[in-house]
Motif scaffolding. Sequence first.
Motif, mmCIF file in Angstrom:
data_model
loop_
_atom_site.group_PDB
_atom_site.id
_atom_site.type_symbol
_atom_site.label_atom_id
_atom_site.label_comp_id
_atom_site.label_asym_id
_atom_site.label_seq_id
_atom_site.Cartn_x
_atom_site.Cartn_y
_atom_site.Cartn_z
ATOM 1 N N LYS A 99 0.839 -1.197 0.000
ATOM 2 C CA LYS A 99 0.000 0.000 0.000
ATOM 3 C C LYS A 99 0.875 1.248 0.000
ATOM 4 O O LYS A 99 1.992 1.239 0.535
ATOM 5 N N PRO A 100 0.398 2.336 -0.578
ATOM 6 C CA PRO A 100 1.203 3.575 -0.597
ATOM 7 C C PRO A 100 1.418 4.128 0.802
ATOM 8 O O PRO A 100 0.672 3.804 1.739
ATOM 9 N N THR A 101 2.423 4.972 0.943
ATOM 10 C CA THR A 101 2.704 5.594 2.232
ATOM 11 C C THR A 101 1.894 6.876 2.384
ATOM 12 O O THR A 101 1.533 7.518 1.404
ATOM 13 N N ARG A 102 1.618 7.218 3.625
ATOM 14 C CA ARG A 102 0.895 8.462 3.920
ATOM 15 C C ARG A 102 1.902 9.566 4.186
ATOM 16 O O ARG A 102 2.746 9.448 5.073
ATOM 17 N N ARG A 103 1.827 10.631 3.403
ATOM 18 C CA ARG A 103 2.801 11.720 3.522
ATOM 19 C C ARG A 103 2.382 12.699 4.614
ATOM 20 O O ARG A 103 1.241 13.169 4.655
ATOM 21 N N GLY A 212 4.419 4.540 -4.100
ATOM 22 C CA GLY A 212 3.736 5.825 -4.221
ATOM 23 C C GLY A 212 3.367 6.399 -2.867
ATOM 24 O O GLY A 212 3.519 5.751 -1.823
ATOM 25 N N VAL A 213 2.844 7.638 -2.879
ATOM 26 C CA VAL A 213 2.474 8.323 -1.641
ATOM 27 C C VAL A 213 1.086 8.939 -1.782
ATOM 28 O O VAL A 213 0.642 9.279 -2.883
ATOM 29 N N MET A 214 0.405 9.049 -0.650
ATOM 30 C CA MET A 214 -0.880 9.728 -0.562
ATOM 31 C C MET A 214 -0.679 11.008 0.236
ATOM 32 O O MET A 214 -0.376 10.966 1.431
ATOM 33 N N ASP A 215 -0.830 12.144 -0.436
ATOM 34 C CA ASP A 215 -0.638 13.443 0.201
ATOM 35 C C ASP A 215 -1.947 14.207 0.141
ATOM 36 O O ASP A 215 -2.374 14.671 -0.921
ATOM 37 N N SER A 220 0.435 10.053 -5.780
ATOM 38 C CA SER A 220 1.512 10.376 -6.721
ATOM 39 C C SER A 220 2.523 9.243 -6.728
ATOM 40 O O SER A 220 2.805 8.628 -5.694
ATOM 41 N N ASP A 221 3.056 8.959 -7.925
ATOM 42 C CA ASP A 221 4.033 7.887 -8.078
ATOM 43 C C ASP A 221 5.378 8.314 -7.487
ATOM 44 O O ASP A 221 5.682 9.505 -7.367
#
Length: 605
Positions: A99-103, A212-215, A220-221
């Motif tokens: 899963k993407p990381t949380r920014r 990817g990241v969730m901001d 965003s990749d």
Amino acid sequence: MNTATPMYEWNQLPWHKLEREVFKLQKRIYQASNCGNVKLVRRLQKLLMKSWAAKCLAVRRVSQNNQGKKTAGVDGVKSLTPKQRLTLINNLELGTKVKPTRRVWIPKPGKEEKRPLGIPTMNDRALQALVKLALEPEWEAQFEPNSYGFRPGRSCQDAIEAIYIAINQKAKYVLDADIAKCFDNIDHKRLLRKLNTSPTIRRQIRAWLKAGVMDDGQFSDTSEGTPQGGVISPLLANIALHGMEWRIKEYVETCDLKRSDGKYQLPKRDKRDSVQIIRYADDFVILHKDVTVVQGCREIISEWLNDIGLELKPSKTRLVHTLKEHEGQKAGFDFLGFHVQQFRVGKYATGRDKKGIPLGFKTLITPSQEKCKTHYEQIKKVVKTHKGTSQKRLIEKLNPIIRGWANYYSTVCSTKAFSKMDAQIYTLLESWAKHRHRNKGKKWLAKRYWKTIGGNNWVFATREGDFPIRLLKHSATKTQYYVKVKGDASPYDGNLVYWSIRMGKNPEMPKRTASLLKKQKGKCTHCGYYFKDGDVIELDHIIPKSLGGKDEYKNWQLLHRHCHDTKTALDGSYGTQSGCNSAEPKPPVIPGWHWIDDMLVTRCV
């Protein structure tokens, strides 16, 4: 995936046995890597990552020991219960679904700009901790001796002491450099190529890098860089920067360096030893007596960094001399919050050698002006926000800040900086007292808030009871000589006595903790296991205060955080000086698990 139902409780797990088993494997990985036996390293890493013990330790680290254990990722999972931890252990398997990381943006200390952090999910954090358990011993055997950042058993004080040793006998030119956005710009392909690990670990790490990241709800990749905030990110950054020191020494071997008489070239060994590069994470300095060599090293480093997608930060990269002014740059440089500079002393201070360098000098390392200002602003902010609180509350807020800052700089020449800081704090406290009692004079305020304790006048302390709460003074922290860590030493080499003693002598270790570590011979009194670098150590009362226990050394002991949680959850039979190893239950046999080489591991699929 193993979905067997756990047949035991979290607080009944034999942590001492599990830690011993994992450390045994990590020690074997370190030794095999040190000997260059890659085949054995891969086999042992595979065994470690499949072991039940390693999975337990990985889950315990991210869900119980880490300070960010209550920080959620994109899935919102945090603060796992004991039952959820056991379920996570059972389901912990390497794969490519990440899963993407949380920014999260956090402010840099003393600056307006912010630093991005990438918070993985709890499952990914546990997997990263598991992979790190296997990878770190391999690379600890390969890392360069003067690399100190993000490594177990090494600190900023080691890097500063290495600089002092390098320049104490000879003034040198210094390339003070910083890598621009090191974590954000590392090239993924080159990092994976340098990692050179098994296909399973390679695919897993690649999945984390490409997650990817969730901001703020926007995805965003990530085509480059490693996310700051991950458990394994510091290790990956060190791997990416590994080889810098060897490249510089190879270059210096080709330079035209002659003996002091100017007739013959130096041997290659002496040329390699004449240059020092000391790195802490993405900050490093290059030291050499010849300015042309340092300038050449700058070009070589720039080319080397370009190969992994990085570059030097021009605003933080400069060429200076430790003793004299060079091209408009003042003597000395700042590194890790310290200011390093040499000064002319003695009757030969005006004398110069053939190259014009003064013969007599002294090396002084002090807290940097910038860090002194930042520390003062932090204390000023606390005093300003506590104008309406009691003196006791203000002291409780200020003491940890003062203690931590003073301990950090206790290994260098900090006497003048400490005295100046105490004088500035007195002015702040005097204004704080005037604000509370605007109609009172200075004599009344001094009698109300300052006391004489043990022959020490003007101590900001409360007047409650026989044991007043006093504000710590920076000048009360004694400067001490610091012994640098051995270049080839590692916590995985098996020398537990050496590392447990070093923990107690660390300047950032509180005096009370250091004294108890010495009393307990570096061991936890609950599990009987040595404290290692990275362990969270907590103070425990042998007899709780609620049962009449006193707040004194006789009633204190040091425990691991997880041991402390276990002791307080039980009826008090634990926590004695004799330990509790004999009472530890052995983990039951679970379907899908079996014993190999005294390790409980999963079946190979």
